[in-house]
Scaffold this active site. Structure first.
Site, short mmCIF file in Angstrom:
data_model
loop_
_atom_site.label_atom_id
_atom_site.label_comp_id
_atom_site.label_asym_id
_atom_site.label_seq_id
_atom_site.Cartn_x
_atom_site.Cartn_y
_atom_site.Cartn_z
CD GLN A 191 28.99 3.40 1.57
OE1 GLN A 191 28.74 2.41 0.89
NE2 GLN A 191 28.07 4.27 1.92
CD GLU A 250 38.42 -34.36 -9.75
OE1 GLU A 250 37.38 -34.99 -9.42
OE2 GLU A 250 39.52 -34.91 -9.94
CD GLU A 257 46.57 -20.71 -4.76
OE1 GLU A 257 47.38 -21.20 -3.96
OE2 GLU A 257 46.87 -19.90 -5.65
N GLY A 314 36.12 -29.55 -4.60
CA GLY A 314 36.83 -28.29 -4.51
C GLY A 314 37.62 -28.27 -3.22
N GLY A 321 31.23 6.82 -3.22
CA GLY A 321 29.80 6.99 -3.41
C GLY A 321 29.33 6.45 -4.76
#
Length: 412
Positions: free
Chosen positions: A365, A131, A392, A135, A368
């Protein structure tokens, strides 16, 4: 003593290869389009239904795999294809687990098939727990269900948020408060049948990742559901509430007894499966980065020849394998009836989720500048991976569950 093996049996390998083929041939080619459209990929779900991949029978077979590996194996392969589309395919499963964890045999047989529909008329389902102000803190839930004894109906009022398939589902499973004085012990789950007056979709969320999966608010305004839609039945609920009231009157929470409610029962059952989803996304990013590093040349040689890149790939593969093993352990423990004495389910979800975020970031990474563009799938995988440490049960909540379990404290 029985033989111990990490090898999948012939039937499991066949299922894994079948699911992988669908992920490679159907899901991956559609991934970028549906991510951009931010819409439920109904054609892909229908293709999955046509071959039996989106069906109650298939998931029941995997759910009852005696090794416990059917579901995590399936999740890993689907999410290797694409997280957003895969979540659209498996999102119904969370609602189904909610019914399996809390419902009677009759309720399971009646409602779970209606969650899937068939290949000619595909349906989805939604599990509604979170809600706007509740949470991680499920005890703060405000959605209220009040029993109308004269009509044998429950009247539900409240707003749910972050609901996968919320508002577009054929069947909604809604967690609501039936006794506010009992906190999280005063919750129950309800089936909200299709066409129920008073249920509507609120705002649909525009998300950072998993954009092919529909996420929305669900508003319940005097939504009336029949008494038989209370999961588990009223007799069982009354018995549970009576025990909770007795403990409250005695000034205890049941000592070291673990507190259990409808939402927690569903999340406990699904956490290793979420870990498997994260493993699938991480593996996809790692494999793409590995292939890229083998073929991308700089300064006259493939970049994988550079120790800085090679070591990253070594760490990525190690973390993925470790995450998978934690998921498999928790999944096996669950099917074998072994208690999570050290919160092994939460461990698997925590480590796999964090691994997915780390591995997808490393993949970006390694690529690049290319990794930062939508022309390459690792950008989408990196965005998608962010959800695993949030839904969850956030990573912080997983650590809390693990810590309280180790300390012998109740989980609320």
């Amino acid at each position: 003593m029985g033989e111990f093996s990490f090898e999948l049996n012939e039937e499991q390998e066949s299922v894994r290869d079948w699911v992988h083929g669908f992920a490679a041939d159907v899901i991956r080619p559609a991934a970028a389009e549906w991510d951009e459209r931010e819409e439920t990929p109904w054609p892909v779900i229908q293709e999955a239904a046509k071959i039996g991949l989106y069906s109650l029978d298939f998931y029941a077979q995997q759910y009852f795999d005696p090794t416990g590996l059917g579901i995590p194996m399936t999740m890993e392969e689907l999410f290797w294809g694409d997280a957003g589309i895969a979540l659209s395919i498996v999102g119904t499963g969370l609602a189904a687990v909610g019914v399996l964890a809390n419902g009677t045999d009759e309720q399971i047989g009646t409602w779970v098939p209606q969650m899937y529909g068939d290949a000619n008329d595909v349906k989805v389902a939604a599990f509604c727990s979170s809600e706007p102000d509740a949470g991680s803190d499920v005890a703060a839930m405000r959605t209220r269900a009040v029993y109308d004894e004269a009509k044998d109906e429950w009247v539900i009022n409240g707003t749910k948020t972050w609901a996968t398939n919320g508002g577009i589902a054929n069947v909604h499973v809604v967690v609501a408060v039936v006794d506010p004085e009992l906190g999280s012990r005063g919750h129950a789950s309800f089936i909200v049948p299709p066409g129920t007056r008073g249920l509507s979709q609120g705002q649909k969320f525009r998300k950072h990742g998993i954009r092919a999966s529909h996420t929305a608010e669900v508003v319940l305004a005097d939504a009336r559901v029949p008494g038989h839609c209370l999961l588990g039945g009223k007799d069982r609920l009354d018995e549970r509430l009576a025990r909770a009231r007795e403990r409250a009157a005695a000034g205890t929470a049941g000592g070291g007894e673990r507190v259990k409610n409808a939402a927690m029962a569903t999340f406990e059952a699904s956490r290793p499966a979420v870990g498997a989803m994260a493993v699938g996304t991480a593996r996809a990013a790692y494999e793409y980065a590995l292939d890229y590093a083998r073929t991308r040349s700089q300064f006259g040689r493939p970049i994988i020849d550079n120790q800085g890149v090679a070591f990253q790939l070594a760490d990525m593969r190690t973390q993925i394998d470790a995450a998978r093993l934690l998921v498999w352990r928790a999944s096996w423990m669950a099917v074998a009836g072994r208690p999570f004495t050290s919160a092994e389910g939460s461990m698997s979800k925590l480590f796999a989720s964090e691994t997915a975020k780390k591995v997808t970031a490393q993949a970006v990474q390694i690529l690049g500048g290319n990794g930062f563009t939508r022309d390459y799938p690792v950008e989408r995988m990196h965005r998608d991976s962010a959800i695993y440490t949030i839904f969850e049960g956030t990573s912080e909540i997983q650590r809390l569950v693990i810590a309280r379990t180790l300390a012998g404290l109740p989980i609320r």
